[in-house]
Each structure stands twice: as C-alpha cells, then as structure tokens.
Design an enzyme around this catalytic site. Sequence first.
Site, PDB file in Angstrom:
ATOM      1  N   SER A  30       4.710  52.051  16.054  1.00  0.00           N
ATOM      2  CA  SER A  30       5.610  50.985  15.627  1.00  0.00           C
ATOM      3  C   SER A  30       5.993  50.032  16.747  1.00  0.00           C
ATOM      4  O   SER A  30       6.654  49.042  16.515  1.00  0.00           O
ATOM      5  CB  SER A  30       6.856  51.565  14.964  1.00  0.00           C
ATOM      6  OG  SER A  30       7.716  52.085  15.915  1.00  0.00           O
TER       7      SER A  30
ATOM      8  N   LYS B  87      16.519  51.703  12.526  1.00  0.00           N
ATOM      9  CA  LYS B  87      16.203  50.802  13.630  1.00  0.00           C
ATOM     10  C   LYS B  87      17.072  49.559  13.590  1.00  0.00           C
ATOM     11  O   LYS B  87      17.606  49.117  14.602  1.00  0.00           O
ATOM     12  CB  LYS B  87      14.730  50.392  13.551  1.00  0.00           C
ATOM     13  CG  LYS B  87      13.764  51.497  13.921  1.00  0.00           C
ATOM     14  CD  LYS B  87      12.338  51.035  13.687  1.00  0.00           C
ATOM     15  CE  LYS B  87      11.341  52.110  14.110  1.00  0.00           C
ATOM     16  NZ  LYS B  87       9.966  51.726  13.705  1.00  0.00           N
TER      17      LYS B  87
END
Length: 505
Positions: free
Chosen positions: A379, A422
């Site tokens: 990611s 996140k």
Amino acid sequence: MPWKKSSEEKLDLNEARKVLDEDHYGLDDIKERILESLAVVKLRPDSKSPIILFVGPPGVGKTSLGRSIARALGREFDRLSLGGMRDEAELRGHRRTYIGAMPGRIIQSLRRVGVNNPVMMLDEIDKLGNDFRGDPSAALLEILDPAQNNTFRDNYIDLPFDLSKVFFIATANQLGPIPMPLRDRMEIIQLAGYSDREKLNIAKQYLVPRQIRDNGLKPEQLEITDDTINLLTARYTREAGVRQLERTVGNLARKVALKVAEGLTDKVTITAEEVKGYLGPPRFYPEEARKELPAGVATGMAWTEMGGEVLFIEATLLPGGSGLTLTGQLGEVMKESAQAARSYLWSHAAELGIDRETIQQNGVHVHVPAGAIPKDGPSAGVTMASAMASLYTGRKVRSDTSMTGEITLSGLVFPVGGIKEKVLAAHRAGIRRIILPERNDSDIEEIPPDVRKELKIITAARISDVLNAALEAETPDTTEKDYILPASETQSDGAGDRLVAQEKQ
Ligand SMILES: Nc1ncnc2c1ncn2[C@@H]1O[C@H](COP(=O)(O)OP(=O)(O)OP(=O)(O)O)[C@@H](O)[C@H]1O
Ligand SMILES: [Mg+2]
C-alpha cells in the site's frame, strides 16, 4: 457436565437492542449486524448458531460486545483466551493414560458455566500458535463446524458432547494469521477504531461514569470537562480504541479519590489546564504533519494491528552511484513496490518531465523511518512513486497531503485495505488532503462524517493522477536543486519522537 442443562433463552430483540445500546456508544452498523444474526436465532431456534468473528485494533470493544451479546441473550458467558496456545490437547484434552491428564479448555469451560448453551468467546484467535504438539486451529475447525460439533469428542471424557447449542464468538486483531478454512466458518465483523468525536462521547457517557463508580466516588464529586477529555485523547493517549483513555481517566479518578478520602476536598472539577498537575507533562506531541517537505519526501499511511499510522518515505539521490538502496526494515512486498515505482518513473520519464540522465547517472536511496511500524505490503506504492518523482523532478510533495495505494508497472493504482484506520490516523496527525485509489471509493463512506467533512479526498486511478495531485506546481527556480536532505530534516520529525514515546509506555 451439563449434558442436558441449558439456560432458558429469553430472546427479545427490542431488549437486545437496548442492551447493546446500554453498553456501547455508536457502532450502529455493527449492532445492526449482531441483531440480524440474533433475529435468525429467534426465528429458527433449531438452526445452528452463527459464529461471529470481531476483527479490529485493541480497545475498540470486541470483547465487551461479546459480553453484551451474552447479556442480551440471557445466556451464560465464558471467555477462552487462545493467545499463545500451541498444543492441540489444550483444546481437546489429554487421554487419561497420561499423568496429569486434564480435559480440554472447551469442556472445562462448559463445566464452569454449567449449561450447554453459553456464549463462548474465543479471544485472540489470531494469536494461535502451532508446533510439533499439533495444531490447535485444526481442532477449532472441528469445534466451529456446525456439521461436526454435535459430536465433539474430548480425549479425556472420551464421549461425544454436543457443542451445537454453544454460541461462539471469536475476536482477533487481524485477519491475516487466521487460517482460511477457519475464517470461512465465521461471519466477519470489522471494527475500525474511533474518531476523536466518538471517543469524547464514549468517555462522557461510559468511561468517566464507570471510573468514578469503580474508584468509589459519587458522580457529583468529580467533573471532567470536554476539553480535558479531548486533551487526554490527543496528548496522553495514542490509540484507535479507548482502553488507554479509560486507564488515564482512571488515573485522574484515583488521584481525586485520594484527596476525597483524606478529607481535603469534596468535589473536584478537572479543567484542561489542570491535567498537567495530575498526570505530568503530555506523553505525545501532536504528530504534526511536517510543515514543509524537502523534495524527495512524501507522506504515506500504514495500517498496523494497533490502527493506522502516518509515515514518511524519504528518497535521496546518490550522485555517481547506481541502482536502488532500500532501508528501514522493509518487507519483500514493500521493496518490490519501490522497484516498481522506480521502473515506472524511468520508463515514463519523458512524459513526467523527468530528465532520464538523472535516473541513469545516480543511484537512489529510499528510507522509511519509524522503526516500530511493521513495513510490508503493497500500500505504500503510490507514496514511493511520489517521493521518487519528487526527487527526480525537484518538485516538492505537498506537505498537507498523505496517500496510500498499490501501483502496477503499467501505471495503474490498485485498491488497498484499512482505509478508515489510515484516514483517521492522518486526520489525527493534522493532514487534511488525502489521495486514495479510485477503487477504494466505497470505503470513503465508512469514514465518520465529522472527520470526512474536514478532509479533501482525491481519488486516483493512475499513477499520473497521484503525481498531479501530490506534487507542488513546478517551481520557477529550477536551477537550484538541492537533492540532499539536511540532517536536521531527517532527524526531527514528530513521527520519530512519537515512536520513542510509544515504546516507553
Ligand atoms: N463504543 C463503546 N462504547 C462504550 N465503551 C466502549 C466502546 N468501545 C470500547 N469500549 C470500552 O473500552 C474498553 C475496551 O474494550 P474491549 O476490552 O472490548 O476491547 P477489545 O476490542 O476486546 O480489545 P483487545 O483487542 O485488546 O482485546 C472496554 O471497557 C469497553 O467497554
Ligand atoms: Mg479483547
């Protein structure tokens, strides 16, 4: 053994809804899913109970939701901690020929609760170990399989016991370590962590009253203002859940209890200014997004078991060197993203306004500081690409922006997991502009509205979209390209300090 004895089920869904609301703030869609499962149990009493798996960071209420479910169903509750269990015999018992043989934990638990239909919580199912003594997850496969568990055979008792009436609930911090066949038997419910607003409400409605009671105070003897709670959340704790927050409130309550018990005072209001006097200086400094990033540095977001984290990726040119050097304890997948990012920039240099010579004649060193964050997974791809593109073009990455996404060599941006965690972490760190993969569109819904309305979220389908959004406009003065980071710049970011603080805790 409770061969035949069951507790009587009083399943009233309105009552169950009330119990869940009484014990937990918010979590609306999670409560809804729990109620749906209970509705099926109610409509088809003879059907197999669903097996629920709660997944999420520590302190978000997984264990306590399990307790509430038991309370809502009016059933007995027992918790088995599977963390570190390595021996299959611990679950399934030893044959009686062994010295010190005992029945397994499942049977022990049933004997403890004295009924055959308790809510049994299999806590920390992701921390199961396995070694030469057998694989406990294999035993769990049988225990959790509705087709087999009506004749569960413990080695010690050596008679089949019907586990099909047990309502199993499992919890885990992460899905990864749970073997696929086991995951497949459970209904997975994800909990992501709370925004600051939600924490404030949880503290006001649940944690503070509970700590006041637990520490022997009367409700009117301690008042904690909203500002104080916000300060505790931001500066004395750093977590996705609310466990540290509750402990910190408990510390305050105990100190007040001492004063009250000594007869020094009868009522205390703790304002934000006074917190320092009680708890000492703050343990965390607001993890400021860096005010300005030098060329070659980009802000990314990582997902960890503890929730989300913000991290910086730094790239620097090695004049006269060659190839790609990677440091910061990166996992294989992350290393590969760095290589893919560099190759993409190299092959598309012309259209990206990168001087190919710069790539050919210099090595690149990519470093990811923040030692405590496990760094693997794809990611960080877009962040790597942005850091290197910034390095090669001399255009800085916008310091108000953080990003996440997997990249492919052909320049596409692929979706990644953990978006809510996140984004919450980036928001906590003061970042207000976020670049996400276009195909993560649906995850944006899950971000709490109070956080979302403060953010500008940009979605990207291609690396070029990311770079357009991430890089600052071309600086007019391109003659002076200072690629090398000043030492102070690499040392003094908030992230480092924070991690040190976290380890001390
Ligand atoms: N939404 C909520 N409303 C009220 N209290 C909450 C909420 N979420 C968590 N809590 C409280 O936070 C504390 C920690 O929760 P809990 O022990 O269930 O965490 P957990 O998710 O099981 O964490 P771990 O993964 O570490 O086991 C509990 O006291 C719980 O009551
Ligand atoms: Mg727990």
